[in-house]
Structures are given as C-alpha cells and as structure tokens.
Design an enzyme around this catalytic site. Structure first.
Site: not given
Length: 248
Positions: A87, A114, A152, A167
């Site tokens: 995160p 954690e 990709r 894209d």
C-alpha cells in the site's frame, strides 16, 4: 521477458497465467513465468516466514531471510527489477507499465500479514508499487495486474499491436467509443462518420471523442496533456455542448 512471482499462495496463479493473452504469450515464447512459494526458502523446519513485530503491536511481519534467499535464487546474471506489492508504493499507471515492459526480468513479491521487515524495503527491492488506495488480503492480485499490463505490451503478444497503443491511458486520453455490426440495433445507429470510409475524418472523430470522454469522466488527465490548438478548440466546443445539455 521473464517474470518471477514470489508468493505464499502459488495456487492462485495457474488460471490467470495460462489464460487469454498471458497464456498465448507463454506459448509463443514471449514471456516465461515462474511462481515460487517463498516458504520453501525458510530456514525454519516448520517453514516459518513471519514473526511478531519488535516493539509490540498487532499482526505478523514477514521475515527478511526467506525473501532474500528466494530473490537471490532466481537472480542470475541479469539485474532484475524487484517489485514489492504494498500500500505504501507508488500508484501504478500506464506510464509505469510501459517502463516495466522494457525490462528483461521482473521479480514480483506478494506480501501477506501485517507487513514486511523494513530491511526488505531498504536492501532488497528496487520498486514499491500499489495498484490502488484500498486494502487487499495480499499482493497476489496486484502481481496479476502488473503481469497482465506488462505482457500485453510485449511485441507479438496482441494480435493487433496497435490495440496496445490506442488503449485508454496509453495516449493520455480515455479511449474513444467503439461500434460494430449491425449498423442499427433497436433504433440505435452507428455514427455516420464511421460508415463513411473516410479514414482521416474518422481519425479526427475518434480523437475528438477521446477528448470528450476524458473531459466527462477523467478531467484530471487533461491537466497533464499538452493539447494542440485544434484539440483546445474541440475541448471548448465540448464544454459548450455540455453546458447546453445540462440546461433545464
């Protein structure tokens, strides 16, 4: 390209890595995946990979030894990008995907519990990446996202290589609307310009519609773009059209 994925849950990956574009890319020899359970590199006879944090607190912390040993085992003569999914990492975007797609070897580390012993961040990894501002059980889904977005972009991975170039986010704009047969469905018609066969006008329409869609859905992206005089004119027209449409 070679992508090694270090995880405690290798059973999560076979379906994703063997399907669709990722599966075809492996069959063509464009990419090689290796999914490694880093528990196998634990020095404990019980396969322990985590421990309680120094200083107290809730949760368990991943120990440094298993991850250092696992990364060193899959690192050969190359200097891979060693990516920690967490995160606290930088937000993942298309620009970063394009940067990683140029590498020959990626190592993706999927965390659990954690967090990581800080020495992993400081002395083992080259990058920390987050795929969004939300909490997941572990880094496995993030690793799948990175693998898909990077593979990709490899030459030959897509049947039509222009697909990756056009894209959403690749140009800085969201992608324009697409249509296919039939030309009319339940009274809804395909825009006449797309049936005209005039490719220069079609290209202009697509760019204008990309601009419209970006303005309506992700106006923040426009702040990062250098618009041509023609695009600025279109954008002003689009804003005026929206004002008129929003009037009661």
């Amino acid at each position: 390209m070679r992508i090694d994925i270090l995880t405690l849950f290798p059973e999560m990956f076979p379906g994703v890595l063997s399907s669709s574009i990722l599966g075809k890319a492996q069959e063509k020899g464009i990419v090689q995946f290796e999914v490694i359970n880093f528990r196998d590199y634990s020095e404990s006879k019980h396969g322990t990979v985590d421990d309680t944090p120094y200083g107290g607190g809730g949760g368990m912390v991943l120990k440094p030894e298993p991850l250092f040993r696992a990364v060193e085992a899959v690192t050969t003569d190359s200097k891979p990008r060693v990516i920690l999914l967490c995160p606290q990492g930088v937000p993942y975007n298309q620009k970063l995907a394009e940067e990683l797609a140029k590498e020959e070897h990626l190592i993706l580390i999927c965390g659990h519990y954690e967090g990581y012993d800080e020495r992993i961040r400081e002395h083992l990894v080259t990058d920390e990446i987050s795929i969004g501002d939300y909490v997941l059980t572990g880094g496995e889904l993030g690793a799948m996202v990175i693998a898909d977005s990077v593979v990709r972009l490899q030459p030959g991975a897509l049947g039509n290589q222009t697909s990756a170039v056009e894209d959403s986010f690749s140009t800085g704009l969201l992608e324009y609307p697409h249509y296919t047969r039939p030309a009319e469905f339940r009274g809804w018609k395909v825009p006449d310009i797309l049936l005209s066969g005039h490719h220069a006008n079609i290209d202009k329409w697509r760019l204008r519609e990309s601009l419209r869609r970006t303005y309506e859905r992700r106006p923040d992206l426009l702040d990062k773009l250098e618009l041509t005089p023609e695009m600025k004119k279109w954008l002003q027209e689009i804003k005026e059209e929206k004002k008129m449409a929003d009037k009661p």
